[in-house]
Design a protein around this motif. Structure first.
Motif, PDB file in Angstrom:
ATOM      1  N   GLU A 162       0.833  -1.210   0.000  1.00 59.43           N
ATOM      2  CA  GLU A 162       0.000   0.000   0.000  1.00 59.43           C
ATOM      3  C   GLU A 162       0.860   1.249   0.000  1.00 59.43           C
ATOM      4  O   GLU A 162       0.540   2.241  -0.678  1.00 59.43           O
ATOM      5  N   CYS A 163       1.938   1.229   0.770  1.00 59.57           N
ATOM      6  CA  CYS A 163       2.820   2.404   0.831  1.00 59.57           C
ATOM      7  C   CYS A 163       3.479   2.671  -0.510  1.00 59.57           C
ATOM      8  O   CYS A 163       3.537   3.821  -0.959  1.00 59.57           O
ATOM      9  N   ILE A 164       3.993   1.641  -1.153  1.00 58.58           N
ATOM     10  CA  ILE A 164       4.629   1.830  -2.454  1.00 58.58           C
ATOM     11  C   ILE A 164       3.635   2.411  -3.449  1.00 58.58           C
ATOM     12  O   ILE A 164       3.957   3.320  -4.234  1.00 58.58           O
ATOM     13  N   GLN A 165       2.392   1.950  -3.417  1.00 60.40           N
ATOM     14  CA  GLN A 165       1.363   2.461  -4.333  1.00 60.40           C
ATOM     15  C   GLN A 165       0.981   3.904  -4.006  1.00 60.40           C
ATOM     16  O   GLN A 165       0.567   4.652  -4.896  1.00 60.40           O
ATOM     17  N   ALA A 166       1.128   4.299  -2.751  1.00 61.11           N
ATOM     18  CA  ALA A 166       0.827   5.680  -2.359  1.00 61.11           C
ATOM     19  C   ALA A 166       1.980   6.621  -2.685  1.00 61.11           C
ATOM     20  O   ALA A 166       1.768   7.776  -3.077  1.00 61.11           O
ATOM     21  N   ILE A 167       3.213   6.144  -2.542  1.00 63.30           N
ATOM     22  CA  ILE A 167       4.395   6.991  -2.709  1.00 63.30           C
ATOM     23  C   ILE A 167       4.716   7.222  -4.178  1.00 63.30           C
ATOM     24  O   ILE A 167       5.047   8.341  -4.588  1.00 63.30           O
ATOM     25  N   PHE A 168       4.617   6.169  -4.998  1.00 65.33           N
ATOM     26  CA  PHE A 168       5.067   6.231  -6.389  1.00 65.33           C
ATOM     27  C   PHE A 168       3.877   6.262  -7.350  1.00 65.33           C
ATOM     28  O   PHE A 168       2.838   5.667  -7.084  1.00 65.33           O
ATOM     29  N   GLU A 169       4.065   6.946  -8.475  1.00 59.08           N
ATOM     30  CA  GLU A 169       3.016   6.963  -9.491  1.00 59.08           C
ATOM     31  C   GLU A 169       2.824   5.529  -9.999  1.00 59.08           C
ATOM     32  O   GLU A 169       3.723   4.697  -9.890  1.00 59.08           O
ATOM     33  N   PRO A 170       1.644   5.214 -10.547  1.00 56.16           N
ATOM     34  CA  PRO A 170       1.268   3.821 -10.805  1.00 56.16           C
ATOM     35  C   PRO A 170       2.264   2.998 -11.625  1.00 56.16           C
ATOM     36  O   PRO A 170       2.545   1.844 -11.285  1.00 56.16           O
ATOM     37  N   THR A 171       2.814   3.560 -12.703  1.00 61.07           N
ATOM     38  CA  THR A 171       3.720   2.772 -13.542  1.00 61.07           C
ATOM     39  C   THR A 171       5.003   2.436 -12.797  1.00 61.07           C
ATOM     40  O   THR A 171       5.514   1.314 -12.872  1.00 61.07           O
ATOM     41  N   THR A 172       5.529   3.406 -12.057  1.00 62.35           N
ATOM     42  CA  THR A 172       6.730   3.163 -11.251  1.00 62.35           C
ATOM     43  C   THR A 172       6.426   2.161 -10.144  1.00 62.35           C
ATOM     44  O   THR A 172       7.209   1.239  -9.894  1.00 62.35           O
ATOM     45  N   ALA A 173       5.292   2.323  -9.473  1.00 61.32           N
ATOM     46  CA  ALA A 173       4.911   1.405  -8.399  1.00 61.32           C
ATOM     47  C   ALA A 173       4.820  -0.023  -8.915  1.00 61.32           C
ATOM     48  O   ALA A 173       5.317  -0.968  -8.281  1.00 61.32           O
ATOM     49  N   ASN A 174       4.193  -0.204 -10.077  1.00 60.02           N
ATOM     50  CA  ASN A 174       4.053  -1.550 -10.644  1.00 60.02           C
ATOM     51  C   ASN A 174       5.418  -2.163 -10.970  1.00 60.02           C
ATOM     52  O   ASN A 174       5.641  -3.359 -10.759  1.00 60.02           O
ATOM     53  N   LEU A 175       6.322  -1.338 -11.503  1.00 60.95           N
ATOM     54  CA  LEU A 175       7.671  -1.824 -11.814  1.00 60.95           C
ATOM     55  C   LEU A 175       8.368  -2.321 -10.546  1.00 60.95           C
ATOM     56  O   LEU A 175       9.020  -3.371 -10.554  1.00 60.95           O
ATOM     57  N   LEU A 176       8.234  -1.568  -9.455  1.00 60.93           N
ATOM     58  CA  LEU A 176       8.882  -1.940  -8.203  1.00 60.93           C
ATOM     59  C   LEU A 176       8.231  -3.162  -7.569  1.00 60.93           C
ATOM     60  O   LEU A 176       8.920  -4.009  -6.984  1.00 60.93           O
ATOM     61  N   LEU A 177       6.927  -3.279  -7.678  1.00 66.56           N
ATOM     62  CA  LEU A 177       6.207  -4.340  -6.982  1.00 66.56           C
ATOM     63  C   LEU A 177       6.226  -5.673  -7.710  1.00 66.56           C
ATOM     64  O   LEU A 177       6.122  -6.732  -7.072  1.00 66.56           O
ATOM     65  N   ASP A 178       6.359  -5.663  -9.029  1.00 68.29           N
ATOM     66  CA  ASP A 178       6.216  -6.892  -9.805  1.00 68.29           C
ATOM     67  C   ASP A 178       7.136  -8.031  -9.346  1.00 68.29           C
ATOM     68  O   ASP A 178       6.686  -9.176  -9.242  1.00 68.29           O
ATOM     69  N   PRO A 179       8.418  -7.782  -9.049  1.00 67.71           N
ATOM     70  CA  PRO A 179       9.266  -8.913  -8.621  1.00 67.71           C
ATOM     71  C   PRO A 179       8.791  -9.567  -7.325  1.00 67.71           C
ATOM     72  O   PRO A 179       8.965 -10.777  -7.141  1.00 67.71           O
ATOM     73  N   LEU A 180       8.175  -8.785  -6.434  1.00 67.30           N
ATOM     74  CA  LEU A 180       7.687  -9.351  -5.185  1.00 67.30           C
ATOM     75  C   LEU A 180       6.320  -9.992  -5.345  1.00 67.30           C
ATOM     76  O   LEU A 180       5.855 -10.701  -4.453  1.00 67.30           O
ATOM     77  N   GLU A 181       5.673  -9.746  -6.469  1.00 66.99           N
ATOM     78  CA  GLU A 181       4.391 -10.385  -6.753  1.00 66.99           C
ATOM     79  C   GLU A 181       4.561 -11.596  -7.666  1.00 66.99           C
ATOM     80  O   GLU A 181       3.578 -12.218  -8.069  1.00 66.99           O
ATOM     81  N   ASP A 182       5.803 -11.923  -7.980  1.00 65.71           N
ATOM     82  CA  ASP A 182       6.128 -13.093  -8.795  1.00 65.71           C
ATOM     83  C   ASP A 182       6.078 -14.321  -7.890  1.00 65.71           C
ATOM     84  O   ASP A 182       6.966 -14.545  -7.065  1.00 65.71           O
ATOM     85  N   ASP A 183       5.042 -15.142  -8.032  1.00 63.48           N
ATOM     86  CA  ASP A 183       4.844 -16.286  -7.143  1.00 63.48           C
ATOM     87  C   ASP A 183       6.000 -17.278  -7.193  1.00 63.48           C
ATOM     88  O   ASP A 183       6.292 -17.957  -6.209  1.00 63.48           O
ATOM     89  N   ILE A 184       6.663 -17.380  -8.338  1.00 61.34           N
ATOM     90  CA  ILE A 184       7.738 -18.359  -8.500  1.00 61.34           C
ATOM     91  C   ILE A 184       9.066 -17.839  -7.963  1.00 61.34           C
ATOM     92  O   ILE A 184       9.806 -18.559  -7.294  1.00 61.34           O
ATOM     93  N   ASN A 185       9.376 -16.564  -8.214  1.00 61.32           N
ATOM     94  CA  ASN A 185      10.722 -16.050  -7.944  1.00 61.32           C
ATOM     95  C   ASN A 185      10.836 -15.063  -6.785  1.00 61.32           C
ATOM     96  O   ASN A 185      11.945 -14.636  -6.468  1.00 61.32           O
ATOM     97  N   SER A 186       9.739 -14.667  -6.149  1.00 60.35           N
ATOM     98  CA  SER A 186       9.809 -13.601  -5.142  1.00 60.35           C
ATOM     99  C   SER A 186      10.742 -13.971  -3.977  1.00 60.35           C
ATOM    100  O   SER A 186      11.543 -13.136  -3.535  1.00 60.35           O
ATOM    101  N   ASP A 187      10.652 -15.194  -3.468  1.00 56.58           N
ATOM    102  CA  ASP A 187      11.534 -15.596  -2.360  1.00 56.58           C
ATOM    103  C   ASP A 187      12.989 -15.595  -2.802  1.00 56.58           C
ATOM    104  O   ASP A 187      13.884 -15.218  -2.033  1.00 56.58           O
ATOM    105  N   ARG A 188      13.232 -16.016  -4.032  1.00 61.54           N
ATOM    106  CA  ARG A 188      14.606 -16.022  -4.560  1.00 61.54           C
ATOM    107  C   ARG A 188      15.156 -14.608  -4.635  1.00 61.54           C
ATOM    108  O   ARG A 188      16.300 -14.357  -4.251  1.00 61.54           O
TER     109      ARG A 188
END
Length: 388
Positions: free
Chosen positions: A184-210
């Motif tokens: 929620e904080c990342i989505q509030a701090i950064f404009e949507p395209t930047t927020a999505n770029l930052l969040l996508d690796p942590l929303e990757d179900d296969i690779n996020s822990d890696r």
């Protein structure tokens, strides 16, 4: 066999509950019972833990912790000991316990990172601490919950030479924090395209822990480079939050450098995205405010992003990256990397350690501090206040 495993889990969880309820004698008895029956937890470690609890002598655990003797053959582990955390500039110690199962992450190798550090600096200040990621099964004390530590640093354990042991990365707790307030904080701090770029690796179900694992491992390599984190602790060089915050930023930035050396730019950029989500979505909102070590490290990172002209403020009052790609994220931290390399080389040339305090100074522009306070801390205050 499955029934035995269920019984083992039940008894291990019971020990955690005993510690949480300050039932020390019962915990000691349960640990000794575990040592007789457990197939997944090392009997010698369990007996040493029982002795340490009974006698309040935590030195018993030092050697086993450093040698990873607390991990069983199937990756299950248990640690019970006093653990120190720092909040609002104050240290808080509590008897803490964690029971979980280690992941099998092995990249990057310690040998590879130590080679890179020597290649950059001609020497290695200390062996690189191993980062072990795990899934939590039960916990209590200062290593549990939103107010505990998700990244359990070795020197937080109050037994001798714990700093020489592994760092423990609680993937379960990291994921819980990310799925709630941090995202929620990342989505509030950064404009949507930047927020999505930052969040996508942590929303990757296969690779996020890696990605989380590699991020923390290269960070540990950063701490080991230069004079070495252990020597700085021994010599009491982190006398206030600014010195310690610069050290955290330096470790981040050298981690970016090491990631750039061992990974394609696309993958290295994803590690930087993970780091920004942690620094700006979590660490920036710690209760200590600007005088917290991790808050200050996050502020320094923002300062370098502005100096590198990698980030700007939109008309809507949100932060945005100029280059919206993962290779672009790697370029965004170019100044982080060059400045951290320079700082590390300078500290290795110090003739007297007193020069450290002069060297570890970073100027923060007033506008950066204002933006950090207004667009990062204040903007997320309502999000975090729901949890406190």
């Amino acid at each position: 066999m499955s029934f035995l495993l269920i019984d083992e889990h039940k008894l291990a969880k019971q020990v955690i509950q005993n510690i949480e309820q300050n039932e020390i004698a019962i915990a000691v008895a349960n640990l000794r019972q575990q040592a007789k029956t457990s197939d997944d937890l090392p009997p010698a470690w369990l007996l040493h833990t029982a002795d340490a609890l009974e006698n309040n002598d935590w030195s018993i655990l030092s050697e086993g912790f450093i040698n990873l003797d607390f991990i069983g053959k199937n990756g299950y582990f248990s640690i019970v000991a006093p653990y120190r955390i720092n909040r609002q500039g104050q240290g808080h110690v509590a008897l803490s316990a964690i029971y979980g199962k280690m992941h099998g992450n092995q990249e990057p190798s310690i040998d590879q990172l130590e080679h890179l550090s020597r290649e950059n600096f001609g020497t290695l200040g200390q062996p690189i601490s191993r980062n072990l990621s795990f899934t939590e099964i039960a916990s209590c004390g200062n290593v549990s919950g939103e107010n505990g530590e998700a990244f359990i640093v070795p020197n937080g354990w109050l037994f001798p030479n714990s700093i020489c042991g592994p760092a423990l990365n609680n993937a379960s707790q990291q994921q819980r924090r990310f799925l709630g307030s941090s995202r929620e904080c990342i989505q509030a701090i950064f404009e949507p395209t930047t927020a999505n770029l930052l969040l996508d690796p942590l929303e990757d179900d296969i690779n996020s822990d890696r990605y989380r694992h590699i991020d923390t491992q290269v960070h540990e390599a950063g701490h080991a480079s230069g004079l070495g984190f252990n020597l700085k602790i021994e010599q009491n060089l982190f006398q206030n939050y600014t010195y310690a915050g610069i050290e955290e930023w330096r470790a981040d930035s050298l981690g970016f450098e090491f990631a750039a050396s061992i990974l394609p730019a696309q993958e290295a950029g994803k590690l930087i995205a993970v780091n920004f989500c942690i620094r700006f979505g979590l660490d920036a909102h710690r209760l200590g405010g600007m005088e917290d070590v991790d808050v200050y490290a996050s502020l320094i990172s923002l300062e370098h992003l502005f100096q590198n002209e990698a980030i700007y403020v939109t008309k809507n009052g949100q932060l945005a990256l100029h280059n919206l790609s993962y290779p672009g994220l790697l370029q965004a931290v170019e100044l982080h990397r060059t400045q951290a390399l320079t700082l590390t080389r300078k500290e290795l040339k110090l003739k007297h350690l007193a020069g450290f305090f002069y060297l570890y100074q970073i100027d923060i522009h007033p506008s950066t501090q204002s933006i950090f306070q207004g667009l990062i801390i204040d903007r997320c205050q309502g999000i975090w206040s729901q949890l406190q």
